[in-house]
Structure formats: structure tokens, C-alpha cells
Write a protein that holds these residues in place. Structure first.
Motif, short mmCIF file in Angstrom:
data_model
loop_
_atom_site.label_atom_id
_atom_site.label_comp_id
_atom_site.label_asym_id
_atom_site.label_seq_id
_atom_site.Cartn_x
_atom_site.Cartn_y
_atom_site.Cartn_z
N PHE A 162 0.84 -1.20 0.00
CA PHE A 162 0.00 0.00 0.00
C PHE A 162 0.87 1.25 0.00
N GLU A 163 1.88 1.27 0.86
CA GLU A 163 2.76 2.43 0.98
C GLU A 163 3.53 2.66 -0.32
N TYR A 164 3.96 1.59 -0.97
CA TYR A 164 4.66 1.73 -2.24
C TYR A 164 3.75 2.33 -3.31
N ALA A 188 11.29 7.91 -8.77
CA ALA A 188 11.14 8.94 -7.73
C ALA A 188 10.57 8.35 -6.45
N ALA A 189 9.64 7.41 -6.59
CA ALA A 189 9.07 6.77 -5.41
C ALA A 189 10.13 5.98 -4.65
N ALA A 190 10.98 5.28 -5.37
CA ALA A 190 12.05 4.52 -4.73
C ALA A 190 12.99 5.44 -3.96
N GLU A 191 13.29 6.59 -4.56
CA GLU A 191 14.17 7.54 -3.87
C GLU A 191 13.53 8.05 -2.58
N SER A 192 12.23 8.36 -2.64
CA SER A 192 11.56 8.86 -1.44
C SER A 192 11.44 7.80 -0.35
N LEU A 193 11.36 6.53 -0.78
CA LEU A 193 11.24 5.43 0.18
C LEU A 193 12.59 4.89 0.63
N HIS A 194 13.66 5.35 -0.04
CA HIS A 194 15.03 4.89 0.26
C HIS A 194 15.17 3.38 0.04
N ALA A 224 15.50 0.26 -3.37
CA ALA A 224 15.91 0.08 -4.75
C ALA A 224 14.70 0.13 -5.68
N GLN A 225 14.92 0.66 -6.88
CA GLN A 225 13.84 0.79 -7.84
C GLN A 225 13.20 -0.56 -8.20
N PRO A 226 13.98 -1.63 -8.44
CA PRO A 226 13.36 -2.92 -8.77
C PRO A 226 12.42 -3.42 -7.68
N SER A 227 12.73 -3.10 -6.43
CA SER A 227 11.87 -3.54 -5.33
C SER A 227 10.49 -2.89 -5.43
N VAL A 228 10.45 -1.60 -5.76
CA VAL A 228 9.17 -0.91 -5.89
C VAL A 228 8.40 -1.48 -7.08
N SER A 229 9.05 -1.66 -8.22
CA SER A 229 8.38 -2.20 -9.40
C SER A 229 7.81 -3.59 -9.11
N GLN A 230 8.58 -4.41 -8.41
CA GLN A 230 8.13 -5.77 -8.10
C GLN A 230 6.91 -5.75 -7.19
N GLN A 231 6.92 -4.87 -6.20
CA GLN A 231 5.80 -4.80 -5.26
C GLN A 231 4.53 -4.29 -5.95
N ILE A 232 4.67 -3.33 -6.85
CA ILE A 232 3.50 -2.81 -7.56
C ILE A 232 2.91 -3.89 -8.47
N ARG A 233 3.78 -4.60 -9.19
CA ARG A 233 3.28 -5.68 -10.06
C ARG A 233 2.60 -6.77 -9.24
#
Length: 318
Positions: free
Chosen positions: A6-8, A20-26, A28-37
Motif C-alpha cells: 500500500f505504501e509503495y 522517484a518513489a524509490a528515492e523517497s522510500l530509500h 531500490a527501484q526494482p523492489s518498488v516495481s516488483q511490489q506494484i506488479r
């Protein structure tokens, strides 16, 4: 379905991109993409559309994100409550204040709250439009609302703090000629500095002018009370603002009016909160609030002007 996803999703919606979301969450970008998918697969819907301007929530995504924001903030409050051992309290407290109300009292109360809970993050919105205050409440993101009038019928519990008297602000030349209290009818010949049409403060003035059968000229409309006061001090026109909204150094240019105009000031608090909300409420109560009750020629008593539904910021049932 985890709160982290949810937070991602909320971070991507706010930032407009995974990077940009990965940067704000500190993270890695792949982690955010994986969680959204993974979240989209779990829900069986597409939450974001890819556009030239970035990632934009779809219609179903916007609906999901509204509920996700409520869930995330509820979890934050639950964590804060669990850590309710005073100095260890952390998390976020969101306060919304109707523009012009509690301008002097709210900073002192917030400073006291920060000293008590130094790890607590406090976010304050000053809002002129009652509809926007209502929207913030409907989204479930506001913990305490400082408002005029009443919150009867809503999920928030209202606590009357005092009455905010309105004063007229005028130029130094006119202030020298004015008495201790100014008759409203005398001001009809003056040009007025007013507020945005959809603001609660202009709603107050509209009703005051109507009740006193006045139709003065409007010379300017502004968004901030401090601007109105400063322009009135420069002689552009007169304005009517809450007493606490007058910036320091301009008090000598203000006069209460007759008939008196005042608003009951209420702190509306979300029920079943953690320790931060009642603590802020207590600090607000310790501030100096006006309680109107003056006498004209020893016989006439001022009345509290209660905001009608068009002006009162009533928090609706969710």
C-alpha cells in the motif's frame, strides 16, 4: 496484501514514477516495481497507466488509493498508540485549521506538543475553503480539525475552546478617529477588502453585511488574513478578520464592531485516537481564547454569531 505494498503504491501515485518513489522510500527501484506488479496481480486490476507525463492512477487505482491511504494512516496511528510511552511516541499527527482561526493559539499548543513528544511528526493544513476541510475529513487523513461552528452529526467529537471575535482593521488615520467600538453601519461608505468567494471568512462577511442591510464596495479580494490586514493598514480599504489573525504590530489599527461578530471555535477530534490528539487538545485549552460578553450603554449584550450551514465546517458522517 501487505501495508508495505500500500505504501509503495501511494508513493508511486504521489511521485509519478517508480524511480522517484524509490528515492523517497530509500529503497531500490526494482523492489518498488516488483511490489506494484505483485499488488496488481493480487488485486487483478491495473492500478497505474503509463503516460508521457509518468505513471498516472487509473480510475480503479484512484479508488483503491483512497482506501489504501486510510489503511496506512490507521496503521500508523495504531503503531503510535502501541508505543504510547510518552517520549517514545512517534508517527504523524495531521491537523487542519480553518484559515484565520487560532492563528495565535495553535503555534503555542503545537510547540508544547512537540516538547512532550519530540519524535512525533506534525503536519498542519491551513484551509480557507470549508469544502476542502470536509474533503480532508472524508479521506480520513485528519486527526484534529480547528474549525468554526459545530461538528454535530459527524464522526468527530467537538470540544468548544472559546469564541473568536472579529475586528475591523483600518488605516492609521481612520483608527485615530474611531472610538473603542465601531458601528458597522458607519463602515458602509468605506471600500472593503474581502476574501475569496469560497472561503469561510467571506461567508461570515456576506452574512454580516446581509444582516445589517449593507452593500459596500469591494476594492480587493485576497486569500490570506495577513494580506488583508496589511492592505487595510495601507489605506486601501477596511477588512473584518478574527482577532487572533491580526499580525503583531497591527493591533492598534483594530476595533471590535457593533453589533458584535464572533465565531465559536471548536477542536474536532477523531474518536478512539492515540495519546497525541488528546494532548494537543489539552494544550489548546491552555491557550487564551476569547469569551465574548460586552456591554453597550450598560444594557445591550453582544451575541455570538453562529455560522450557518453554508459557513460552518460540519464534519459529515463518513
Amino acid at each position: 496484501m501487505s501495508l508495505r505494498r500500500f505504501e509503495y503504491a501511494l508513493a508511486v501515485a504521489e511521485a509519478g514514477s517508480v524511480t522517484a518513489a524509490a528515492e523517497s522510500l530509500h529503497v531500490a527501484q526494482p523492489s518498488v516495481s516488483q511490489q506494484i506488479r505483485a499488488l496488481e496481480r493480487e488485486l487483478g486490476v491495473t492500478l497505474f497507466a503509463r503516460t508521457p507525463a509518468g505513471l498516472v492512477p487509473t480510475a480503479v487505482g484512484r479508488a483503491f488509493l483512497r482506501d489504501a491511504e486510510v489503511a496506512v494512516r490507521a496503521a500508523q496511528r495504531a503503531r503510535a498508540t502501541a508505543r504510547a510511552g510518552a517520549e517514545e511516541l512517534d508517527g504523524e499527527l495531521v491537523v487542519a485549521a480553518q484559515m484565520g482561526l487560532g492563528t495565535r493559539q495553535l503555534p503555542g499548543a503545537l510547540s508544547a506538543l512537540r516538547r512532550r513528544f519530540p519524535r512525533l511528526e506534525v503536519t498542519v493544513f491551513e484551509e480557507a475553503n470549508p469544502t476542502e476541510l470536509e474533503r480532508l475529513a472524508r479521506r480520513g487523513v485528519v486527526d484534529l480539525v480547528l474549525m468554526a461552528g459545530s461538528c454535530d452529526g459527524g464522526p468527530y467529537v467537538g470540544h468548544h475552546l472559546g469564541d473568536e471575535e472579529f475586528v475591523v482593521v483600518m488605516s492609521p488615520e481612520h483608527a485615530q478617529l474611531a472610538g473603542e467600538r465601531v458601528e458597522l453601519r458607519v463602515l458602509e461608505r468605506r471600500a472593503w477588502i474581502r476574501f475569496d468567494h469560497d472561503s469561510a471568512l467571506d461567508g461570515v462577511l456576506r452574512d454580516v453585511l446581509r444582516d445589517n442591510a449593507m452593500a459596500p464596495a469591494t476594492v480587493a479580494r485576497v486569500s490570506q488574513t495577513a494580506t488583508a490586514v496589511r492592505w487595510a493598514a495601507q489605506g486601501l480599504g477596511v477588512t473584518l478578520v478574527p482577532t487572533s489573525a491580526v499580525p503583531p504590530g497591527f493591533e492598534h489599527l483594530t476595533r471590535p464592531v457593533h453589533p458584535a461578530v464572533s465565531l465559536p471555535t471548536v477542536a474536532a477530534v477523531r474518536p478512539r485516537t492515540g495519546p497525541a490528539e488528546p494532548a494537543l487538545l489539552e494544550f489548546l485549552r491552555q491557550e487564551t481564547w476569547h469569551h465574548i460578553g460586552f456591554s453597550v450603554s450598560g444594557s445591550e449584550t453582544a451575541h455570538n454569531w453562529v455560522a450557518p450551514p453554508s459557513v460552518t465546517n460540519s464534519i459529515p458522517v463518513l
